[in-house]
Design an enzyme around this catalytic site. Structure first.
Site, PDB file in Angstrom:
ATOM      1  NE  ARG A  40      -3.954  -2.339   2.030  1.00  0.00           N
ATOM      2  CZ  ARG A  40      -3.812  -3.798   1.866  1.00  0.00           C
ATOM      3  NH1 ARG A  40      -2.727  -4.450   1.724  1.00  0.00           N
ATOM      4  NH2 ARG A  40      -4.753  -4.429   1.635  1.00  0.00           N
ATOM      5  CG  ASP A 333      -2.254 -13.964   5.814  1.00  0.00           C
ATOM      6  OD1 ASP A 333      -2.726 -14.458   4.781  1.00  0.00           O
ATOM      7  OD2 ASP A 333      -2.054 -12.547   5.611  1.00  0.00           O
TER       8      ASP A 333
HETATM    9  C1  S3P Z   1      -4.049  -9.222   2.232  1.00  0.00           C
HETATM   10  C2  S3P Z   1      -5.365  -9.613   2.653  1.00  0.00           C
HETATM   11  C3  S3P Z   1      -5.674 -11.089   2.956  1.00  0.00           C
HETATM   12  C4  S3P Z   1      -4.263 -11.931   3.167  1.00  0.00           C
HETATM   13  C5  S3P Z   1      -3.212 -11.250   2.372  1.00  0.00           C
HETATM   14  C6  S3P Z   1      -2.829 -10.109   2.359  1.00  0.00           C
HETATM   15  C7  S3P Z   1      -3.950  -7.722   1.982  1.00  0.00           C
HETATM   16  O1  S3P Z   1      -6.108 -11.468   1.842  1.00  0.00           O
HETATM   17  O2  S3P Z   1      -4.642 -12.959   3.335  1.00  0.00           O
HETATM   18  O3  S3P Z   1      -2.025 -12.161   2.760  1.00  0.00           O
HETATM   19  O4  S3P Z   1      -2.668  -7.035   2.212  1.00  0.00           O
HETATM   20  O5  S3P Z   1      -4.916  -7.048   1.819  1.00  0.00           O
HETATM   21  P1  S3P Z   1      -7.936 -11.281   1.952  1.00  0.00           P
HETATM   22  O6  S3P Z   1      -8.245 -10.288   2.792  1.00  0.00           O
HETATM   23  O7  S3P Z   1      -8.433 -10.958   0.572  1.00  0.00           O
HETATM   24  O8  S3P Z   1      -8.383 -12.613   2.296  1.00  0.00           O
END
Ligand code: S3P
Length: 451
Positions: A40, A333
């Site tokens: 981000r 995660d």
């Molecule tokens: C992430 C959101 C999660 C996570 C990924 C990183 C992010 O996925 O599992 O490793 O940086 O927005 P989701 O929220 O789409 O499940």
């Protein structure tokens, strides 16, 4: 004394297994930058106007996928004195890339970049590795098609895909059906360059780094808590974001491996500093505490809109618990490493409602159970739940090469079991996948291991 082994992974492909006596983990380390915030920080700095210096950016494969794509889209990004400097071109400043945008193994790169590019008058092809090419993209592209971009997916759901952006995307209401920070963030990034009110409703709150970073950059938007437990966001674009210098806190999901390592290695005591303590990311600490983990959390400072702190961990006797399905968005995660803690806990642990794990870097229900079984640990999947029969005293041994399915979190979890294994741990990718999120894992462990 029992001889213990640690896997020493040589990133140059070959895995060297060194026999060492590990007495304990001890000491203090600073954890590398958070992966979600690093993506981000790069994307939002690129969509701001002016120069941003990013401190403590994670330098891992996934982050380099995002960084190189932004460069392909005409953003100047250089490294200067350990900091990354981004020269942002504004939220509508991406130029037509010459080549396909390679997202590598990174789902966050693919999904967030789709939102970032879809309001620019450009045509992009997104590609990824074998694992990413199997993961669902429609959950994001359906929203972006609704507002006016054109998308063509392989098999109507996967990468490679092409997206044609539009400068006249519509401000609409988006009801997100499953809790996902990636879907939400893609729509937010698009909303930054859409004329009018984009409303987003998420069914449950998911990680909120995009929102916090935009707030820090003084982007004016509404964030409302709903009685249903979800949230409603209202953006009224287009925005001109003024660049600011950013700091990336330590990654709590990477810290989780070291924390579980200390909990299960007798006599350990470790301290991790400058770790991100965002409440959408540290639910796993509450779970480990419930299991009997001796963990202390101390808030220290706020940087770039995020809470940081120190985590102290002592080796502990753990007990099995039931982890309810409603917690899954907050532990998404960390299930592979929680399964390692469960394997060393007294009693049974059941992790419920893990459907979304099927769509991660590997099918993590299958790969987590398989990883535990390689160590002779009693684990099974029942539909979308995982059941683990733990044992704090049973000898841990790696009976066969662990299949990690090129999934970094499976490789890292197996290596943590290696701390207490009575024979060498072998990973079928020789640990190569660890550089997706935690390239300094081996160095961090080396600093903490007392032989
Ligand atoms: C992430 C959101 C999660 C996570 C990924 C990183 C992010 O996925 O599992 O490793 O940086 O927005 P989701 O929220 O789409 O499940």
């Amino acid at each position: 004394m029992i001889l213990k082994y640690i896997i020493v992974v040589n990133i140059s492909q070959e895995t060297k297994l060194t026999k060492q006596k590990i007495k304990k983990l001890s000491g203090t380390i600073r954890i590398i930058g958070d992966k979600s915030i690093s993506h981000r920080a790069l994307i939002i700095s690129s969509m701001s106007i002016g120069k941003s210096e990013i401190n403590n950016l994670l330098e891992s494969d996934d982050i380099f996928s995002t960084l190189n794509i932004l460069k392909d889209l005409g953003v100047k990004i250089i490294k200067k004195d350990k900091k990354w400097v981004v020269y942002g071109n504004g939220s509508n400043g991406f130029i037509q890339p010459k080549n396909a945008l390679d997202c590598g193994n990174s789902g966050t790169t693919a999904r967030l970049m789709l939102g970032a590019v879809c309001t620019n008058p450009i045509y992009c092809t997104l590609i990824g590795d074998k694992s990413l090419s199997k993961r669902p993209m429609k959950r994001v592209t359906a929203h972006l098609e609704k507002i006016g971009s054109r998308v063509s997916l392989t098999n109507n759901k996967n990468l490679p895909l092409t997206i044609t952006g539009s400068q006249t995307c519509l401000p609409l209401l988006h009801k997100i059906s499953k809790p996902s920070a990636q879907i939400k963030s893609a729509i937010i990034l698009a909303a930054l360059n859409i004329n009018g009110e984009t409303k987003i409703i998420e069914p449950r709150q998911t990680r909120d780094h995009t929102e916090l970073l935009l707030k820090y950059l003084k982007v004016d938007y509404k964030n409302q808590k709903m009685s249903s437990g979800g949230r409603k966001l209202i953006f009224n674009g287009p925005y001109e974001i003024k660049s600011k210098n950013l700091f990336v806190p330590g990654d709590p999901s990477s810290a989780a491996f070291i924390i579980v390592g200390a909990l299960i290695t007798p006599n350990s005591k470790i301290k991790l500093i400058d770790v991100l303590l965002n409440k959408t990311r540290i639910a796993y600490l509450s779970i480990l505490k419930k299991m009997g983990g001796k963990i202390k959390i101390k808030k220290t400072k706020i940087q770039s809109g995020e809470q940081l702190g120190t985590i102290t961990v002592l080796a502990s006797s753990l007990r099995g618990i039931n982890i309810p399905a409603n917690l899954s968005p907050y532990l998404i995660d960390e299930y592979p490493i929680l399964s390692v803690a469960a394997a060393r806990a007294k009693g049974t642990t059941v992790m419920k409602g893990l459907d979304e794990l099927r769509y991660k870097e590997s099918d993590r229900i299958k790969s987590t159970v398989g990883m535990l079984k390689s160590f002779g640990i009693k684990a099974e999947s029942i539909k979308n739940d995982i059941k683990i029969k733990g044992s704090p005293l049973k000898e841990v041994k790696c009976y066969k090469t662990v299949k990690v399915y090129t999934d970094h979190r499976i490789a890292l979890s197996a290596s943590i079991l290696g701390l207490i294994s009575n024979n060498p741990v072998k990973l079928d990718d020789n640990g190569k996948s660890m550089s997706t999120s935690y390239p300094t894992f081996k160095d961090d462990l080396k600093k903490l291991i007392i032989n």
